[in-house]
Design an enzyme around this catalytic site. Structure first.
Site, short mmCIF file in Angstrom:
data_model
loop_
_atom_site.label_atom_id
_atom_site.label_comp_id
_atom_site.label_asym_id
_atom_site.label_seq_id
_atom_site.Cartn_x
_atom_site.Cartn_y
_atom_site.Cartn_z
N CYS A 1 -2.46 -35.37 41.53
CA CYS A 1 -2.78 -35.43 40.05
C CYS A 1 -1.38 -35.99 39.61
O CYS A 1 -1.01 -36.68 38.92
CB CYS A 1 -2.82 -33.75 39.64
SG CYS A 1 -2.49 -33.68 37.69
N GLU B 1 3.51 -28.14 52.79
CA GLU B 1 3.03 -29.86 52.09
C GLU B 1 3.68 -30.48 52.95
O GLU B 1 5.13 -30.08 53.40
CB GLU B 1 3.64 -29.89 50.36
CG GLU B 1 3.66 -30.93 50.16
CD GLU B 1 2.21 -31.50 49.89
OE1 GLU B 1 1.68 -32.41 50.33
OE2 GLU B 1 1.73 -30.27 49.58
N GLY C 1 2.48 -30.43 44.12
CA GLY C 1 1.87 -31.47 42.99
C GLY C 1 1.23 -32.24 43.21
O GLY C 1 0.03 -32.34 42.46
N GLY C 2 0.78 -32.60 44.46
CA GLY C 2 -0.44 -32.96 44.94
C GLY C 2 -0.71 -34.57 44.20
O GLY C 2 0.04 -34.75 43.84
N HIS D 1 -11.07 -32.94 6.79
CA HIS D 1 -11.10 -34.48 6.23
C HIS D 1 -10.18 -35.22 6.32
O HIS D 1 -9.21 -34.78 5.98
CB HIS D 1 -11.92 -35.06 5.21
CG HIS D 1 -12.12 -35.38 4.32
ND1 HIS D 1 -13.90 -36.28 4.92
CD2 HIS D 1 -12.22 -37.16 3.64
CE1 HIS D 1 -13.37 -37.73 4.32
NE2 HIS D 1 -12.53 -38.19 3.50
#
Length: 459
Positions: free
Chosen positions: A41, A33, A38-39, A445
Site C-alpha cells: 500500500c 520485514e 508499509g507493505g 444541495h
C-alpha cells in the site's frame, strides 16, 4: 534461541497495527520485514499510484479548461516533478510508520527473510548478512502478494515492467502496452494516457472488468474509448521481441486473427500471486490452495491453530482495507475476548480511474444468480445536477434493492467521487436504511449524494 509471545511476518497494513497492538498489550512481539515498512500500500500501491493519479487529473483538467471558460494557453508535464512528489509522499508515510514501530515498547523490528523451521520456529536470513532463529507461541503471516508473470514467449528477453517497477521509470512512455485489464492495469492506463502516452490494453476476457455487470462494463469501456485508450479484448499476447529499441508484439484473438504492434514499454498487469513459496510452510501443518494462497478459517487461523494469515496472502478480495480489518478481527478476539469473524463482512472497493468506480454488496448478476426478487435503480451521471454543473457527466449510479424489504443489496457508482457516493449507500446498508427512506430524506444541495433521492425515484 530468541523467544517471543508473537511474531508477525510482514509489515503491511495488517502487520504493522497488529504488532503494535500486541506489544502494547504486553506481548513480547517481533515484526519481521524483508523489504520496507508499509507493505504494498505505502511503497508501491495505494500511496504512490493515487499521488500520480492526482497529477494526471490536473493535466486532464488543464486540457479541458476551455469548456469551463478558463483559457490555459499551454501546459507541460514535468514527469520528474511528478515522480519526486510521489517519492516524497511515500517516504513520508513509510518513515511515519517506521517511527511508530520504533517507539512501541515490547516490539522488536527485524529486517530479513523469514522461513519456518517448524510450526513455532522461524529462521531469519537478515538483510545485514547475519541469521538467527526465532520462536513464538503465536505467529501471524502478512506477506501479501507480488505481480504474477505469465509464461509468454520472449517476455523474459525484454525489459518489461510490473506495477512495482513502473513506479521508478524516468520518462513518460511513448507507447505503453498493458497486458491485463484488472483494476491495476486500468488505473495505470488512464494515468499514463493523461500524461501523454499512447496506451494499448490487451485482455483475454471478452470485456473490461468481467466481474461487473454488463452496463457498468459498457460505461467504463466508453470512457476509455473517449480517452483514446485502445483496448483489445478476447486477445492474448503470443510473443514479444526487442528490435532497434522497440518492442514488437504478436497478438492472437479478438475475432480479428493474428495481429501485431510495436510499443516502447510493456506493463505486465495480469494478476498477483501470494508470497508463500519461500516461507517453508511444508515444515508446518499450514495448508495452501492450488494457487499458493493460505487457507484460513473464519477467524483467520490456519490448519496450525496458533498460526494466522492476514491480508492478500490468504486469498479473497485483495484490498488494503480488508487487510486492515483482518487485524481488527484478530486483536478483538485475542486481546478483548470477542468472537469476531470474517464470514459476513461487507466488502466495499474502488477503482481510482477518473471517474471512479465505487462498488459495495451484490451486483445485478449476483442477485439474479441468488434467485433474489430484486429491483434495479439506475440514473446516468448526465442527469445529475452537480455532475452537469461540474462538467463531470460521464458515468452511472446503480443500486440493487430487495423488492420486499426495500433494503439496498448493493451499489455501483461510476462518477466523480464515485467512491464517496458509494460509501453513503454502504452506510445505509449497514444501518438497514431502505431505499424509500433515502428517497424521502433531506440532503444538502447540490451534493452528488443528494441525487440518491432521484436514483430511488424509479423503484
Amino acid at each position: 534461541m530468541n523467544k517471543f509471545d508473537a511474531i508477525v511476518i510482514g509489515a503491511g497494513q495488517a502487520g504493522v497495527p497488529l504488532a503494535k497492538k500486541l506489544a502494547a498489550a504486553g506481548w513480547k512481539t517481533a515484526l519481521i520485514e524483508k523489504r520496507a515498512i508499509g507493505g504494498t500500500c505505502i511503497n508501491d500501491g495505494c500511496t504512490p499510484t493515487k499521488t500520480m493519479i492526482a497529477s494526471a487529473r490536473m493535466a486532464y483538467m488543464a486540457g479541458r479548461s476551455d469548456e469551463l471558460g478558463i483559457h490555459i494557453p499551454e501546459y507541460r508535464v514535468d514527469f520528474k516533478a511528478i515522480m519526486d512528489r510521489k517519492s516524497t509522499i511515500v517516504k513520508q508515510f513509510r518513515e511515519g510508520a517506521t517511527k511508530g514501530l520504533e517507539e512501541t515498547k515490547n516490539l522488536t523490528v527485524i529486517y530479513g527473510t523469514a522461513r519456518f523451521v517448524d510450526p513455532h520456529t522461524l529462521y531469519v536470513d537478515k538483510n545485514d548478512g547475519s541469521f538467527e532463529n526465532y520462536t513464538a507461541k503465536k505467529i501471524f503471516i502478512n506477506t501479501g502478494c507480488t505481480p504474477f508473470i505469465p509464461d509468454i514467449d520472449g517476455l523474459k528477453e525484454i525489459p518489461y515492467l510490473t506495477s512495482t517497477t513502473l513506479l521508478e521509470i524516468k520518462e513518460v512512455p511513448e507507447h505503453l502496452l498493458i497486458i491485463g485489464a484488472g483494476y491495476i492495469g486500468l488505473e495505470f492506463a488512464q494515468l499514463f494516457r493523461r500524461l501523454g502516452s499512447q496506451v494499448t490494453i490487451v485482455e483475454k476476457s471478452n470485456r473490461l472488468m468481467p466481474k461487473e455487470d454488463d452496463d457498468i462494463c459498457t460505461v467504463m469501456s466508453d470512457i476509455f474509448d473517449q480517452d483514446g485508450i485502445r483496448v483489445w479484448t478476447e486477445t492474448q499476447v503470443e510473443s514479444l521481441s526487442l528490435k532497434l529499441g522497440k518492442v514488437h508484439v504478436k497478438l492472437e484473438g479478438g475475432g480479428k486473427g493474428p495481429a501485431s504492434l510495436s510499443c516502447s514499454h510493456v506493463l505486465v498487469a495480469s494478476g498477483r500471486r501470494p508470497q508463500t513459496a519461500a516461507l517453508g510452510l511444508e515444515n508446518t501443518g499450514v495448508v495452501c490452495d492450488e494457487k499458493g494462497f493460505i487457507k484460513v478459517n473464519k477467524r483467520l487461523q490456519t490448519a496450525e491453530q496458533h498460526i494466522y494469515a492476514l491480508g492478500d496472502v490468504k486469498g479473497g478480495p485483495a484490498f488494503t482495507h480488508i487487510s486492515y480489518n483482518d487485524h481488527l478481527v484478530i486483536t478483538e478476539n485475542l486481546l478483548n475476548g470477542r468472537h469476531k469473524d470474517i464470514s459476513k463482512r461487507m466488502i466495499p472497493y474502488c477503482m481510482f480511474t477518473d471517474p471512479q468506480l465505487g462498488r459495495v454488496g451484490m451486483n445485478e448478476s449476483q442477485a439474479k444468480e441468488a434467485g433474489i426478487d430484486y429491483l434495479v435503480a439506475s440514473i446516468p451521471m448526465k442527469n445529475v445536477a452537480r455532475a452537469i454543473e461540474s462538467a463531470e457527466t460521464r458515468g452511472l449510479m446503480k443500486a440493487i434493492i430487495d423488492k420486499k424489504s426495500r433494503r439496498i443489496l448493493g451499489a455501483a457508482i461510476i462518477g466523480e467521487q464515485g467512491g464517496e457516493i458509494m460509501t453513503v449507500l454502504q452506510m445505509a446498508m449497514m444501518g438497514k436504511i431502505t431505499a424509500d427512506e433515502i428517497r424521502s430524506g433531506i440532503f444538502a444541495h447540490p451534493l452528488y449524494s443528494e441525487s440518491l433521492n432521484n436514483l430511488f425515484m424509479s423503484v
